[in-house]
Design a protein around this motif. Structure first.
Motif, PDB file in Angstrom:
ATOM      1  N   ALA A   1      16.941  -3.332 -58.873  1.00  0.00           N
ATOM      2  CA  ALA A   1      15.936  -3.134 -59.925  1.00  0.00           C
ATOM      3  C   ALA A   1      14.524  -3.422 -59.437  1.00  0.00           C
ATOM      4  CB  ALA A   1      16.263  -4.028 -61.121  1.00  0.00           C
ATOM      5  N   GLN A   2      14.401  -3.967 -58.214  1.00  0.00           N
ATOM      6  CA  GLN A   2      13.081  -4.307 -57.670  1.00  0.00           C
ATOM      7  C   GLN A   2      12.955  -3.757 -56.250  1.00  0.00           C
ATOM      8  OE1 GLN A   2      11.657  -8.409 -58.946  1.00  0.00           O
ATOM      9  NE2 GLN A   2      13.863  -8.695 -59.136  1.00  0.00           N
ATOM     10  N   PRO A   3      12.958  -2.442 -56.086  1.00  0.00           N
ATOM     11  CA  PRO A   3      12.985  -1.836 -54.758  1.00  0.00           C
ATOM     12  C   PRO A   3      11.759  -2.129 -53.914  1.00  0.00           C
ATOM     13  CG  PRO A   3      12.546  -0.174 -56.445  1.00  0.00           C
ATOM     14  CD  PRO A   3      12.945  -1.414 -57.161  1.00  0.00           C
ATOM     15  N   ASP A   4      10.626  -2.430 -54.529  1.00  0.00           N
ATOM     16  CA  ASP A   4       9.407  -2.678 -53.767  1.00  0.00           C
ATOM     17  C   ASP A   4       9.267  -4.135 -53.316  1.00  0.00           C
ATOM     18  OD1 ASP A   4       8.637  -0.019 -54.063  1.00  0.00           O
ATOM     19  OD2 ASP A   4       7.602  -0.421 -55.955  1.00  0.00           O
ATOM     20  N   MET A   5      10.191  -4.981 -53.719  1.00  0.00           N
ATOM     21  CA  MET A   5      10.120  -6.392 -53.343  1.00  0.00           C
ATOM     22  C   MET A   5      10.433  -6.555 -51.854  1.00  0.00           C
ATOM     23  SD  MET A   5      12.378  -9.645 -54.745  1.00  0.00           S
ATOM     24  CE  MET A   5      11.547  -9.792 -56.329  1.00  0.00           C
ATOM     25  N   LEU A   6       9.684  -7.410 -51.181  1.00  0.00           N
ATOM     26  CA  LEU A   6       9.984  -7.731 -49.790  1.00  0.00           C
ATOM     27  C   LEU A   6      11.221  -8.620 -49.729  1.00  0.00           C
ATOM     28  CD1 LEU A   6       6.397  -8.584 -48.467  1.00  0.00           C
ATOM     29  CD2 LEU A   6       7.658  -6.439 -48.179  1.00  0.00           C
ATOM     30  N   VAL A   7      12.034  -8.428 -48.704  1.00  0.00           N
ATOM     31  CA  VAL A   7      13.255  -9.241 -48.621  1.00  0.00           C
ATOM     32  C   VAL A   7      12.932 -10.713 -48.406  1.00  0.00           C
ATOM     33  CG1 VAL A   7      14.796  -7.392 -47.899  1.00  0.00           C
ATOM     34  CG2 VAL A   7      13.554  -8.691 -46.175  1.00  0.00           C
ATOM     35  N   CYS A   8      11.781 -11.018 -47.786  1.00  0.00           N
ATOM     36  CA  CYS A   8      11.421 -12.425 -47.625  1.00  0.00           C
ATOM     37  C   CYS A   8      11.158 -13.087 -48.974  1.00  0.00           C
ATOM     38  CB  CYS A   8      10.229 -12.587 -46.696  1.00  0.00           C
ATOM     39  SG  CYS A   8       8.709 -11.792 -47.245  1.00  0.00           S
TER      40      CYS A   8
ATOM     41  N   THR B   1      11.461  -3.837 -47.204  1.00  0.00           N
ATOM     42  CA  THR B   1      11.521  -3.767 -48.663  1.00  0.00           C
ATOM     43  C   THR B   1      12.976  -3.607 -49.098  1.00  0.00           C
ATOM     44  OG1 THR B   1      11.136  -1.380 -48.633  1.00  0.00           O
ATOM     45  CG2 THR B   1       9.218  -2.800 -48.898  1.00  0.00           C
ATOM     46  N   VAL B   2      13.284  -4.172 -50.239  1.00  0.00           N
ATOM     47  CA  VAL B   2      14.659  -4.142 -50.746  1.00  0.00           C
ATOM     48  C   VAL B   2      15.157  -2.704 -50.892  1.00  0.00           C
ATOM     49  CG1 VAL B   2      16.084  -4.630 -52.776  1.00  0.00           C
ATOM     50  CG2 VAL B   2      14.523  -6.374 -51.892  1.00  0.00           C
ATOM     51  N   GLY B   3      14.325  -1.836 -51.453  1.00  0.00           N
ATOM     52  CA  GLY B   3      14.746  -0.460 -51.705  1.00  0.00           C
ATOM     53  C   GLY B   3      14.974   0.348 -50.454  1.00  0.00           C
ATOM     54  N   ALA B   4      14.413  -0.071 -49.322  1.00  0.00           N
ATOM     55  CA  ALA B   4      14.577   0.661 -48.067  1.00  0.00           C
ATOM     56  C   ALA B   4      15.831   0.256 -47.314  1.00  0.00           C
ATOM     57  CB  ALA B   4      13.356   0.460 -47.178  1.00  0.00           C
TER      58      ALA B   4
ATOM     59  N   LYS C   1      15.371  -5.503 -37.565  1.00  0.00           N
ATOM     60  CA  LYS C   1      14.794  -4.199 -37.882  1.00  0.00           C
ATOM     61  C   LYS C   1      14.024  -4.245 -39.190  1.00  0.00           C
ATOM     62  CE  LYS C   1      16.090   0.671 -38.560  1.00  0.00           C
ATOM     63  NZ  LYS C   1      17.224   1.650 -38.563  1.00  0.00           N
ATOM     64  N   GLN C   2      12.884  -3.552 -39.180  1.00  0.00           N
ATOM     65  CA  GLN C   2      12.091  -3.457 -40.403  1.00  0.00           C
ATOM     66  C   GLN C   2      12.428  -2.165 -41.135  1.00  0.00           C
ATOM     67  OE1 GLN C   2       7.946  -4.270 -39.941  1.00  0.00           O
ATOM     68  NE2 GLN C   2       7.416  -3.721 -42.050  1.00  0.00           N
ATOM     69  N   TYR C   3      12.758  -2.290 -42.420  1.00  0.00           N
ATOM     70  CA  TYR C   3      13.076  -1.137 -43.281  1.00  0.00           C
ATOM     71  C   TYR C   3      12.028  -1.053 -44.381  1.00  0.00           C
ATOM     72  CZ  TYR C   3      17.838  -1.708 -41.342  1.00  0.00           C
ATOM     73  OH  TYR C   3      18.940  -1.836 -40.522  1.00  0.00           O
ATOM     74  N   PRO C   4      11.272   0.018 -44.527  1.00  0.00           N
ATOM     75  CA  PRO C   4      11.151   1.105 -43.553  1.00  0.00           C
ATOM     76  C   PRO C   4      10.365   0.632 -42.346  1.00  0.00           C
ATOM     77  CG  PRO C   4       9.527   1.376 -45.264  1.00  0.00           C
ATOM     78  CD  PRO C   4      10.377   0.189 -45.662  1.00  0.00           C
ATOM     79  N   PRO C   5      10.421   1.376 -41.220  1.00  0.00           N
ATOM     80  CA  PRO C   5       9.672   0.956 -40.033  1.00  0.00           C
ATOM     81  C   PRO C   5       8.186   0.869 -40.339  1.00  0.00           C
ATOM     82  CG  PRO C   5      11.221   2.722 -39.518  1.00  0.00           C
ATOM     83  CD  PRO C   5      11.177   2.608 -41.014  1.00  0.00           C
ATOM     84  N   ALA C   6       7.532  -0.063 -39.693  1.00  0.00           N
ATOM     85  CA  ALA C   6       6.085  -0.184 -39.867  1.00  0.00           C
ATOM     86  C   ALA C   6       5.419   1.118 -39.420  1.00  0.00           C
ATOM     87  CB  ALA C   6       5.559  -1.361 -39.055  1.00  0.00           C
ATOM     88  N   LEU C   7       4.537   1.645 -40.244  1.00  0.00           N
ATOM     89  CA  LEU C   7       3.879   2.913 -39.941  1.00  0.00           C
ATOM     90  C   LEU C   7       2.591   2.656 -39.167  1.00  0.00           C
ATOM     91  CD1 LEU C   7       4.344   4.744 -43.355  1.00  0.00           C
ATOM     92  CD2 LEU C   7       5.707   4.987 -41.288  1.00  0.00           C
ATOM     93  N   VAL C   8       2.535   3.236 -37.991  1.00  0.00           N
ATOM     94  CA  VAL C   8       1.330   3.121 -37.167  1.00  0.00           C
ATOM     95  C   VAL C   8       0.700   4.491 -37.081  1.00  0.00           C
ATOM     96  CG1 VAL C   8       0.390   2.532 -34.911  1.00  0.00           C
ATOM     97  CG2 VAL C   8       2.347   1.255 -35.834  1.00  0.00           C
ATOM     98  N   LYS C   9      -0.522   4.623 -37.556  1.00  0.00           N
ATOM     99  CA  LYS C   9      -1.197   5.915 -37.555  1.00  0.00           C
ATOM    100  C   LYS C   9      -1.547   6.312 -36.129  1.00  0.00           C
ATOM    101  CE  LYS C   9      -4.954   8.375 -39.860  1.00  0.00           C
ATOM    102  NZ  LYS C   9      -6.097   8.234 -40.788  1.00  0.00           N
TER     103      LYS C   9
END
Length: 268
Positions: free
Chosen positions: A134-141, A172-175, A243-251
């Motif tokens: 129910a909280q997909p945007d929450m960080l797992v930490c 993130t939980v949702g990832a 592993k980071q979910y989703p992977p950190a995005l580097v432009k």
């Protein structure tokens, strides 16, 4: 801050007070009417997460040890006044120091969700999964420290469990894949009882793999250390095997040719 397993040990050590009658109460807390406690019988001692609970006929006492709280049974802490001291009809006493004391209505079952306590017999992993989804945007930490999801879990849980399941704390939980999310819930429960067993054997720190450690035992490289999430609690993690979910995005940087093509007008 004492985590859930430490409060379970406290509850087990205090189990003998059930059935005894409070003869007198004192301390420096302003949250308790000491005279009202005298003559009340302890009906039960319970715990929910980091809360230690004493159920009496007319009310319940909630003790939270905060960051530096402690307790003594049948002894006093040198040079310190108890926040709450309970003396019993058989001469024994229970003393609490540097803690939060609060009174609650006596019916604890209407106030606590025992299914959320990772050490409770009523623990419900399906409910924990539902709350996480129910909280997909929450960080797992943050999720691992949320007392409404994992009551009793603390910073040691967070660092050790995330290392066990190879998940970066900024995921993130949702990832998280479904299997990894189920593994998180499962290992939070498993680690709770590992913690309890090691704590009773006075060897908890010997089993830490990540918490406060400098080198990853899997990769033999330095751990990352940071204050992450809403709670800003210390995180220790390996940037290689967690592993980071989703992977950190580097432009990606634009190439010189692209820059030139954007700056140079096309030939006429």
């Amino acid at each position: 801050m004492p985590e859930g397993p430490s409060i379970v040990i406290m509850r087990e050590e205090a189990a003998g007070f059930a059935g005894r009658t409070i003869k007198h109460a004192s301390g420096n807390t302003k949250a308790v009417d000491f005279d009202a406690l005298a003559g009340q019988q302890v009906l039960a001692v319970r715990s929910w997460g980091k809360h230690f609970l004493i159920r009496l006929p007319d009310l319940a006492l909630r003790i939270h040890l905060l960051m530096f709280g402690s307790y003594r049974i049948n002894e006093r802490k040198d040079g310190a006044e108890p926040r709450l001291s309970l003396g019993f009809d058989d001469g024994q006493e229970f003393n609490f120091y540097t803690c939060s004391v609060k009174t609650l209505p006596p019916d604890l079952d209407t106030q606590y969700d025992w299914c959320a306590d990772v050490m409770s017999d009523e623990w419900d992993p399906k409910l924990a999964l539902k709350k996480l989804r129910a909280q997909p945007d929450m960080l797992v930490c943050d999720a691992t420290l949320d007392q409404e999801i994992f009551s009793g879990a603390g910073n040691i849980f967070k660092n050790e469990v995330l290392f066990r399941i190879r998940v970066h704390p900024l995921s993130t939980v949702g990832a998280l894949p479904a299997a990894k999310l189920r593994e998180l819930v499962e290992q939070m429960r498993v680690y709770a009882f590992d913690f309890l067993r090691w704590k009773k054997a006075f060897e908890l720190k010997k089993h830490w793999l990540a918490h406060t450690k400098r080198i990853c035992p899997r990769c033999d490289i330095p751990f990352q250390k940071a204050h992450l999430g809403k709670t800003r609690r210390r995180s220790f993690f390996c940037a290689k095997c967690q592993k980071q979910y989703p992977p950190a995005l580097v432009k990606p940087a634009r190439s010189d040719s692209k820059l030139r093509s954007q700056r140079t007008p096309p030939a006429s």
